[in-house]
Motif scaffolding. Structure first.
Motif, PDB file in Angstrom:
ATOM      1  N   SER A 113      22.220  46.329-155.796  1.00 49.59           N
ATOM      2  CA  SER A 113      22.321  44.885-155.645  1.00 49.59           C
ATOM      3  C   SER A 113      23.376  44.257-156.530  1.00 49.59           C
ATOM      4  CB  SER A 113      20.966  44.238-155.950  1.00 49.59           C
ATOM      5  OG  SER A 113      20.589  44.498-157.289  1.00 49.59           O
ATOM      6  N   ASP A 114      23.908  44.991-157.501  1.00 50.09           N
ATOM      7  CA  ASP A 114      24.783  44.386-158.490  1.00 50.09           C
ATOM      8  C   ASP A 114      26.225  44.191-158.028  1.00 50.09           C
ATOM      9  OD1 ASP A 114      22.712  44.202-160.253  1.00 50.09           O
ATOM     10  OD2 ASP A 114      23.186  46.057-161.305  1.00 50.09           O
ATOM     11  N   PHE A 115      26.777  45.153-157.280  1.00 49.94           N
ATOM     12  CA  PHE A 115      28.210  45.136-157.034  1.00 49.94           C
ATOM     13  C   PHE A 115      28.581  45.189-155.558  1.00 49.94           C
ATOM     14  CE2 PHE A 115      27.537  47.381-161.117  1.00 49.94           C
ATOM     15  CZ  PHE A 115      28.089  46.417-161.943  1.00 49.94           C
ATOM     16  N   THR A 116      27.659  44.873-154.686  1.00 47.34           N
ATOM     17  CA  THR A 116      27.948  45.000-153.262  1.00 47.34           C
ATOM     18  C   THR A 116      27.982  43.660-152.539  1.00 47.34           C
ATOM     19  OG1 THR A 116      25.597  45.314-152.811  1.00 47.34           O
ATOM     20  CG2 THR A 116      26.915  47.290-153.137  1.00 47.34           C
ATOM     21  N   ASP A 121      33.554  40.262-156.962  1.00 45.64           N
ATOM     22  CA  ASP A 121      32.808  40.962-158.007  1.00 45.64           C
ATOM     23  C   ASP A 121      33.280  42.403-158.135  1.00 45.64           C
ATOM     24  OD1 ASP A 121      31.362  38.684-158.439  1.00 45.64           O
ATOM     25  OD2 ASP A 121      29.646  39.313-157.238  1.00 45.64           O
ATOM     26  N   ARG A 122      33.464  43.050-157.004  1.00 48.60           N
ATOM     27  CA  ARG A 122      33.931  44.437-157.039  1.00 48.60           C
ATOM     28  C   ARG A 122      35.343  44.512-157.604  1.00 48.60           C
ATOM     29  NH1 ARG A 122      31.823  44.124-151.925  1.00 48.60           N
ATOM     30  NH2 ARG A 122      33.846  44.411-150.910  1.00 48.60           N
ATOM     31  N   ALA A 124      36.787  42.433-159.627  1.00 48.96           N
ATOM     32  CA  ALA A 124      36.773  42.122-161.061  1.00 48.96           C
ATOM     33  C   ALA A 124      36.361  43.342-161.874  1.00 48.96           C
ATOM     34  CB  ALA A 124      35.825  40.955-161.334  1.00 48.96           C
ATOM     35  N   LEU A 125      35.412  44.109-161.376  1.00 47.73           N
ATOM     36  CA  LEU A 125      34.963  45.311-162.069  1.00 47.73           C
ATOM     37  C   LEU A 125      36.093  46.325-162.167  1.00 47.73           C
ATOM     38  CD1 LEU A 125      32.535  46.899-163.285  1.00 47.73           C
ATOM     39  CD2 LEU A 125      32.152  47.807-160.987  1.00 47.73           C
ATOM     40  N   VAL A 126      36.795  46.547-161.057  1.00 41.82           N
ATOM     41  CA  VAL A 126      37.905  47.506-161.039  1.00 41.82           C
ATOM     42  C   VAL A 126      39.038  47.027-161.924  1.00 41.82           C
ATOM     43  CG1 VAL A 126      39.669  48.558-159.577  1.00 41.82           C
ATOM     44  CG2 VAL A 126      37.321  48.363-158.745  1.00 41.82           C
ATOM     45  N   THR A 127      39.376  45.746-161.822  1.00 40.52           N
ATOM     46  CA  THR A 127      40.472  45.198-162.619  1.00 40.52           C
ATOM     47  C   THR A 127      40.184  45.310-164.110  1.00 40.52           C
ATOM     48  OG1 THR A 127      41.082  43.644-160.858  1.00 40.52           O
ATOM     49  CG2 THR A 127      41.825  43.117-163.093  1.00 40.52           C
ATOM     50  N   ASP A 128      38.954  45.027-164.503  1.00 41.83           N
ATOM     51  CA  ASP A 128      38.584  45.133-165.915  1.00 41.83           C
ATOM     52  C   ASP A 128      38.754  46.568-166.412  1.00 41.83           C
ATOM     53  OD1 ASP A 128      37.197  43.997-168.379  1.00 41.83           O
ATOM     54  OD2 ASP A 128      35.837  45.633-167.858  1.00 41.83           O
ATOM     55  N   PHE A 129      38.346  47.537-165.591  1.00 45.76           N
ATOM     56  CA  PHE A 129      38.487  48.949-165.965  1.00 45.76           C
ATOM     57  C   PHE A 129      39.961  49.327-166.111  1.00 45.76           C
ATOM     58  CE2 PHE A 129      39.264  53.269-164.260  1.00 45.76           C
ATOM     59  CZ  PHE A 129      38.717  54.008-165.295  1.00 45.76           C
ATOM     60  N   LEU A 130      40.770  48.992-165.118  1.00 46.74           N
ATOM     61  CA  LEU A 130      42.181  49.377-165.144  1.00 46.74           C
ATOM     62  C   LEU A 130      42.938  48.652-166.246  1.00 46.74           C
ATOM     63  CD1 LEU A 130      42.894  49.518-161.305  1.00 46.74           C
ATOM     64  CD2 LEU A 130      42.528  51.434-162.872  1.00 46.74           C
ATOM     65  N   ALA A 167      30.720  52.362-159.684  1.00 50.26           N
ATOM     66  CA  ALA A 167      30.402  51.117-160.383  1.00 50.26           C
ATOM     67  C   ALA A 167      29.633  51.381-161.670  1.00 50.26           C
ATOM     68  CB  ALA A 167      29.596  50.196-159.470  1.00 50.26           C
ATOM     69  N   GLN A 168      28.892  52.475-161.726  1.00 46.31           N
ATOM     70  CA  GLN A 168      28.183  52.841-162.945  1.00 46.31           C
ATOM     71  C   GLN A 168      29.118  53.501-163.954  1.00 46.31           C
ATOM     72  OE1 GLN A 168      24.835  51.988-163.312  1.00 46.31           O
ATOM     73  NE2 GLN A 168      25.279  50.961-161.384  1.00 46.31           N
TER      74      GLN A 168
END
Length: 295
Positions: A113-116, A121-122, A124-130, A167-168
């Motif tokens: 439920s968190d990233f789908t 949202d998805r 932002a998660l990838v951008t933060d990692f990269l 995502a984890q």
């Protein structure tokens, strides 16, 4: 020619109640004829049919009013509605895929439920990692693009599962440290030519058969192979084939052979619909062991 409310409703294919409602909102012009019944002209029929069609397409009443008054063109409204529907369709397709996965793995519903829910949202998660592991160095733009997972709109179940696992991984501090180290190796004076595709291919060509033949990495045969690998590596870098160079190569292979990194590459390939990458960790491990025994 004028029409009664019943006639205009019949011609436009709506209820009398709907005609009365649109009239009360000021979307349809009418006048009262004795004994007080509403009457409509021929233009009202066309307006009512347009209202009905726009409403059937999901256009809200304020937008319908804007079209009728000329504040917005029908073309602009249709374009905006089509774009909005495209977003909704993508969202619904992803929800459908997630629900199929939940049906098979209900115990993981909280992860799912968190990233789908939203593309932003998805992303932002990838951008933060990269940003954290690569940054915005123009020299690494191609690598950054290659490492970007992009979940398709019509994601299959296995792609959703891969994304959820990714995502984890992305926020994990230890994994980020590993990738940052790989990037730092690339940026160092050594420039990591050692692990670019040509060198990896050479390791695969030489060490692959040794693994298949179960050659002991501590054997004289393995030492001779390591000497050749080290010599080639030294020539590429323009450095002596000494202990420092062997240590450096071993360190790079250790980082590149991190199981989490290979897992990331596999999940990335699954999400993006690419071919499953070849597992290179056994080659790296054998080479590191042989380097250690060679001294």
């Amino acid at each position: 020619m004028d029409h009664s409310i019943g006639e205009i409703a019949l011609r436009a294919g709506v209820t009398v109640k709907a005609v009365r409602y649109y009239s009360d909102l000021g979307l349809l012009d009418s006048w009262r004829a004795p004994p007080g019944h509403r009457r409509y002209d021929e233009d009202a029929v066309g307006r009512l049919e347009l209202i009905r069609r726009l409403r059937a397409l999901g256009i809200d009443l304020p937008t319908v009013r804007a079209v009728l008054t000329g504040e917005r063109t029908l073309s602009d409204v249709a374009t905006a509605r089509a774009e909005a529907l495209a977003v909704q369709i993508r969202t619904l397709q992803l929800r459908q895929a997630v629900l199929r996965v939940v049906a098979q793995r209900p115990e993981e519903i909280h992860q799912m439920s968190d990233f789908t829910e939203f593309d932003d949202d998805r992303q932002a998660l990838v951008t933060d990692f990269l940003d954290a592991v690569i940054g915005d160095d123009p020299e690494l733009r191609g690598i950054r693009q290659t490492l970007t997972p992009e979940l398709p709109d019509d994601a299959a179940d296995h792609q959703v599962c891969a994304w959820l696992e990714l995502a984890q991984m992305l926020p994990d501090a230890a994994f980020r440290a590993t990738v940052r180290q790989m990037v730092a190796d690339w940026r160092s004076d050594w420039r990591a030519d050692d692990l670019r595709p040509g060198v990896v291919a050479a390791l695969r060509q030489r060490v692959g058969p040794a693994l298949a033949a179960a050659i002991d990495p501590a054997s004289p045969e393995a030492r001779a192979m390591v000497d050749e690998i080290t010599a080639d590596y030294a020539r590429q870098l323009g450095k002596p084939a000494d202990h420092e160079l062997r240590t450096r190569l071993s360190s790079l292979l250790e980082t590149a052979g991190d199981p989490r990194w290979f897992r990331y590459l596999r999940l990335l390939a699954a999400v993006n619909g690419w071919q499953d990458p070849e597992p290179l960790q056994p080659i790296y491990d054998w080479t590191r062991t042989a380097l250690r025994h060679a001294g």
